[in-house]
Motif scaffolding. Structure first.
Motif, short mmCIF file in Angstrom:
data_model
loop_
_atom_site.label_atom_id
_atom_site.label_comp_id
_atom_site.label_asym_id
_atom_site.label_seq_id
_atom_site.Cartn_x
_atom_site.Cartn_y
_atom_site.Cartn_z
N LEU A 139 0.87 -1.37 -0.22
CA LEU A 139 0.09 -0.06 -0.30
C LEU A 139 0.46 1.52 0.28
O LEU A 139 0.55 2.41 -0.53
CB LEU A 139 -1.08 -0.15 1.41
N SER A 195 1.19 3.93 -3.74
CA SER A 195 0.70 5.22 -2.61
C SER A 195 1.42 7.14 -3.83
O SER A 195 0.50 7.52 -4.37
CB SER A 195 1.31 5.83 -1.32
N ARG A 218 -6.35 12.77 2.62
CA ARG A 218 -6.03 11.72 1.78
C ARG A 218 -5.16 11.17 2.48
O ARG A 218 -4.46 9.46 2.46
CB ARG A 218 -5.38 12.38 0.08
N ALA A 224 -5.92 8.46 5.10
CA ALA A 224 -6.00 7.10 4.41
C ALA A 224 -5.49 6.83 3.65
O ALA A 224 -5.49 5.08 4.34
CB ALA A 224 -7.31 7.63 3.26
N GLN A 225 -4.16 6.81 3.48
CA GLN A 225 -3.16 6.17 3.13
C GLN A 225 -2.11 5.66 4.31
O GLN A 225 -1.88 4.20 4.11
CB GLN A 225 -2.76 6.81 1.86
N ASN A 226 -2.09 6.53 5.06
CA ASN A 226 -1.47 5.41 6.64
C ASN A 226 -2.33 4.65 7.04
O ASN A 226 -2.35 3.81 7.90
CB ASN A 226 -1.50 6.84 7.36
N SER A 281 -4.94 2.50 5.42
CA SER A 281 -5.16 1.59 4.96
C SER A 281 -5.06 0.25 5.38
O SER A 281 -5.97 -0.44 5.38
CB SER A 281 -5.44 1.69 3.47
N VAL A 314 -11.79 3.58 1.92
CA VAL A 314 -10.51 4.21 2.69
C VAL A 314 -10.10 4.13 1.23
O VAL A 314 -8.39 4.94 0.94
CB VAL A 314 -9.50 3.30 3.77
N ASP A 321 -10.45 7.26 -1.06
CA ASP A 321 -10.23 8.45 0.47
C ASP A 321 -8.80 8.46 -0.34
O ASP A 321 -8.16 9.23 0.05
CB ASP A 321 -10.39 7.87 1.86
N ALA A 322 -7.48 7.23 -0.07
CA ALA A 322 -6.33 7.01 -0.64
C ALA A 322 -5.86 8.09 -1.36
O ALA A 322 -4.92 8.27 -1.94
CB ALA A 322 -6.08 5.51 0.28
N TRP A 351 -6.88 5.71 -4.62
CA TRP A 351 -6.04 4.50 -5.05
C TRP A 351 -7.19 3.82 -6.57
O TRP A 351 -7.07 2.76 -6.79
CB TRP A 351 -5.47 3.43 -4.11
#
Length: 140
Positions: A12, A16, A85, A88-90, A92, A132, A135-136, A138
């Motif tokens: 993930l 990014s 964002r 969400a990445q953190n 996920s 997520v 929101d990330a 992806w």
């Protein structure tokens, strides 16, 4: 199990930098919005300040009676979207771990395989994971 969890997190993170079209703005989209709304005012009042240090926004604030309100509104919207964002990445990894176990148990970690599996499974992954991923930046 532990290897799969670590692999999901690594994948993930590695993904990014991938394409984004989602519920949040990419850095490029945020920069374009701010440039459009604030660019003329930056050129007029703050051209001697370095972008990215906060000095430009301080300068614009000092001239707020001459800067269009949209500049400040768009800056706040871009800042909030980027924060969403990044969060969400953190988050996920933790949020999608149950879906990864359920739908991607045979996937070998590495080369974004786990993220690709989750993205291919967005119609069936848990709603929190789907959100997520959106929101990330992806998933679409």
């Amino acid at each position: 199990m532990k290897g799969m969890v670590i692999g999901l997190g690594a994948l993930l993170l590695a993904a990014s930098a991938g394409t984004a079209s989602a519920q949040t703005m990419s850095y490029a989209q945020a920069g374009a919005l701010i440039a459009k709304s604030c660019g003329p005012s930056i050129e007029r009042f703050c051209s001697n300040f370095n972008i990215g240090t906060g000095d430009v926004m301080n300068c614009l604030t000092q001239h707020q009676d001459q800067v269009p309100r949209a500049c400040f509104d768009d800056f706040a919207a871009a800042q909030a979207s980027i924060a969403k964002r990044v969060a969400a990445q953190n988050g996920s990894f933790k949020i999608c771990a149950p879906s990864a176990q359920e739908f991607c148990s045979g996937v070998q970690p590495g080369d974004a395989n786990m993220l690709n599996c989750l993205l291919a499974s967005t119609k069936v992954v848990r709603p929190a994971c789907k959100q997520v991923l959106l929101d990330a930046g992806w998933a679409n």
